[in-house]
Design an enzyme around this catalytic site. Structure first.
Site, short mmCIF file in Angstrom:
data_model
loop_
_atom_site.label_atom_id
_atom_site.label_comp_id
_atom_site.label_asym_id
_atom_site.label_seq_id
_atom_site.Cartn_x
_atom_site.Cartn_y
_atom_site.Cartn_z
N ASN A 78 -9.83 13.68 14.38
CA ASN A 78 -10.37 12.91 13.24
C ASN A 78 -11.86 12.60 13.31
O ASN A 78 -12.58 12.85 12.34
CB ASN A 78 -9.55 11.62 13.06
CG ASN A 78 -8.09 11.90 12.76
OD1 ASN A 78 -7.62 13.02 12.91
ND2 ASN A 78 -7.35 10.90 12.33
N GLY A 118 0.83 -1.20 0.00
CA GLY A 118 0.00 0.00 0.00
C GLY A 118 0.87 1.25 0.00
O GLY A 118 2.01 1.23 -0.47
N LYS A 173 0.02 10.71 19.74
CA LYS A 173 -0.57 10.73 18.39
C LYS A 173 -2.00 10.21 18.45
O LYS A 173 -2.89 10.75 17.80
CB LYS A 173 0.30 9.86 17.46
CG LYS A 173 -0.21 9.72 16.04
CD LYS A 173 0.44 10.73 15.13
CE LYS A 173 -0.09 10.80 13.72
NZ LYS A 173 -0.38 9.55 13.06
N GLY A 186 4.00 1.03 2.58
CA GLY A 186 4.85 -0.10 2.18
C GLY A 186 5.62 0.23 0.90
O GLY A 186 6.84 -0.02 0.80
P1 NAD Z 1 -2.79 0.98 2.68
O1 NAD Z 1 -4.22 0.54 2.80
O2 NAD Z 1 -2.42 1.92 1.60
O3 NAD Z 1 -1.85 -0.31 2.53
C1 NAD Z 1 -2.04 -1.49 3.25
C2 NAD Z 1 -1.68 -2.63 2.31
O4 NAD Z 1 -1.63 -3.84 3.04
C3 NAD Z 1 -2.73 -2.83 1.20
O5 NAD Z 1 -2.07 -2.85 -0.05
C4 NAD Z 1 -3.32 -4.19 1.52
O6 NAD Z 1 -3.74 -4.91 0.38
C5 NAD Z 1 -2.12 -4.86 2.20
N1 NAD Z 1 -2.47 -6.05 2.96
C6 NAD Z 1 -3.43 -6.22 3.89
N2 NAD Z 1 -3.45 -7.48 4.32
C7 NAD Z 1 -2.49 -8.15 3.64
C8 NAD Z 1 -2.03 -9.50 3.62
N3 NAD Z 1 -2.59 -10.42 4.40
N4 NAD Z 1 -1.00 -9.84 2.80
C9 NAD Z 1 -0.42 -8.90 1.99
N5 NAD Z 1 -0.82 -7.61 1.95
C10 NAD Z 1 -1.84 -7.24 2.77
O7 NAD Z 1 -2.40 1.56 4.10
P2 NAD Z 1 -1.33 2.70 4.44
O8 NAD Z 1 -1.94 4.02 4.16
O9 NAD Z 1 -0.02 2.37 3.84
O10 NAD Z 1 -1.27 2.57 6.03
C11 NAD Z 1 -0.58 1.53 6.70
C12 NAD Z 1 -0.51 1.93 8.18
O11 NAD Z 1 0.31 3.10 8.28
C13 NAD Z 1 -1.87 2.31 8.77
O12 NAD Z 1 -1.97 1.90 10.10
C14 NAD Z 1 -1.89 3.83 8.69
O13 NAD Z 1 -2.71 4.45 9.65
C15 NAD Z 1 -0.41 4.14 8.94
N6 NAD Z 1 0.01 5.43 8.38
C16 NAD Z 1 -0.23 5.73 7.06
C17 NAD Z 1 0.21 6.96 6.55
C18 NAD Z 1 -0.03 7.34 5.11
O14 NAD Z 1 0.28 8.47 4.73
N7 NAD Z 1 -0.54 6.49 4.25
C19 NAD Z 1 0.89 7.85 7.39
C20 NAD Z 1 1.14 7.50 8.73
C21 NAD Z 1 0.69 6.28 9.20
O1 KPL Z 2 -2.63 12.58 11.85
C1 KPL Z 2 -3.58 13.20 11.45
C2 KPL Z 2 -4.57 12.46 10.63
O2 KPL Z 2 -5.26 13.07 9.80
O3 KPL Z 2 -4.64 11.23 10.80
C3 KPL Z 2 -3.76 14.64 11.88
C4 KPL Z 2 -3.37 15.57 10.78
C5 KPL Z 2 -2.86 14.94 13.07
C6 KPL Z 2 -5.15 14.92 12.34
O4 KPL Z 2 -5.47 14.16 13.45
#
Ligand code: NAD
Ligand code: KPL
Length: 305
Positions: free
Chosen positions: A192, A11, A184, A14
């Site tokens: 949110n 995702g 956080k 990753g």
């Molecule tokens: P996403 O949904 O984009 O990616 C998750 C990926 O995991 C998907 O491609 C899904 O198909 C895969 N997946 C799920 N189960 C699987 C399995 N059994 N085998 C293989 N692949 C599998 O999620 P994301 O946005 O990358 O977020 C991941 C975590 O990071 C979350 O907890 C999110 O809150 C946190 N996070 C994301 C961001 C961001 O900007 N995207 C920023 C900070 C924190």
């Molecule tokens: O982390 C955030 C989110 O959107 O998940 C912020 C910008 C801090 C808002 O809670």
């Protein structure tokens, strides 16, 4: 030869980690869900990252969970609700002393993983980087930020932080990683859910100042009760600062709901309400917002957990 980074979840985060590690010449393998996804991946050129409008593609090796290659270092880049089951699929491949780097937001999934794999070293991460997918096997690096990593039971930093340095992944070893994750979580709980319920950008919460203040007071008391006084310090003023600094943005939970995606509610507000119940602490406003959010999700046909 340095240890291979297995990336679980192709995702947003990753892909962002895999491409930067690959660019630095660090060995990386990407674990996708199943043979159909692997065939789709192999039909392309690799993983693409878009940064400042410039695209770069890296031919990271892909594999399915049942590949025979042993895993010593696993970056878990799934959503919190998928982390445990996704790692369970790899049980037969995980070395007894494997390292699991957990990128999940909120709290709850990390402890569940650590309890299920007691011999693994679990490194918790909290990231302010921002990325989203604009297609299969593609990610847009939307917000530069920082990733704090830490091990609640072992303060020594791992040697592989050098890989992150080489890959240009801004990071810091945090001996207070739990404080950071709680802080956080509290920020996310104060902002949110209200952005979803009021259907507004973060800045729209300036019109709901009293409600934000009330939630912050309950959250600060909860943090104190959970043994996290540092995370409680000046919580309300930081929440107000984040609301101003990100006024034009939609929160991650707002975006999930708008795109009909499952939210991580159980690992944010749900976790906070459960922790309050465990400590017999009354948090009526958090509970009310939680109930409203659950109803809102169910009305849209989305999972409420
Ligand atoms: P996403 O949904 O984009 O990616 C998750 C990926 O995991 C998907 O491609 C899904 O198909 C895969 N997946 C799920 N189960 C699987 C399995 N059994 N085998 C293989 N692949 C599998 O999620 P994301 O946005 O990358 O977020 C991941 C975590 O990071 C979350 O907890 C999110 O809150 C946190 N996070 C994301 C961001 C961001 O900007 N995207 C920023 C900070 C924190
Ligand atoms: O982390 C955030 C989110 O959107 O998940 C912020 C910008 C801090 C808002 O809670």
């Amino acid at each position: 030869m340095s240890t291979t980074w297995h990336i679980l979840g192709a995702g947003s985060l990753g892909t962002l980690w895999a491409t930067r590690l690959a660019r630095a010449g660090v060995p990386v393998r990407l674990i996708v869900r199943n043979p159909a996804r692997l065939a789709s991946y192999r039909a392309g050129q690799g993983l693409t990252v878009v940064e400042h409008g410039v695209e770069q593609t890296y031919p990271v090796i892909g594999e399915t969970p049942d590949s025979p290659v042993p895993i010593r270092r696993l970056l878990v880049a799934c959503k919190a609700y998928d982390a445990q089951s996704a790692i369970a699929q790899l049980q037969h491949r995980l070395a007894p002393d494997a390292e699991l780097i957990l990128l999940q937001n909120g709290l709850g999934s990390q402890d569940a993983v650590a309890a299920q794999w007691p011999s693994a070293r679990c490194i918790f991460a909290s990231s302010t980087e921002g990325a989203f997918r604009d297609g299969d096997w593609r990610v847009v690096f939307a917000g530069h930020g920082y990733t704090w990593l830490g091990d609640a039971s072992h303060p020594t930093p791992p040697l592989w932080l050098d890989d992150l340095q080489a890959a240009g992944i801004p990071h810091e070893w945090a001996t207070d990683i739990l404080t950071r994750l709680w802080r956080k979580l509290a920020l996310n709980c104060a902002i949110n859910p209200l952005t979803v319920l009021y259907h507004c950008r973060n800045g729209g919460l300036s019109a709901h100042h009293c409600e934000v203040a009330t939630l912050c007071a309950e959250l600060a008391e909860l943090l104190e009760r959970c043994g996290q006084p540092a995370a409680a310090q000046d919580l309300h003023s930081e929440v107000e600062r984040v609301i101003q600094a990100t006024a034009a943005n939609y929160s991650s939970m707002y975006q999930d709901v708008a795109n009909a995606r499952r939210t991580e509610i159980s690992y944010l507000l749900g976790y906070a309400c459960q922790a309050a119940a465990r400590h017999q602490l009354a948090v009526p406003h958090l509970q009310q917002v939680h109930a409203q959010l659950v109803a809102h999700l169910l009305a849209r046909g989305l999972a409420s957990n």
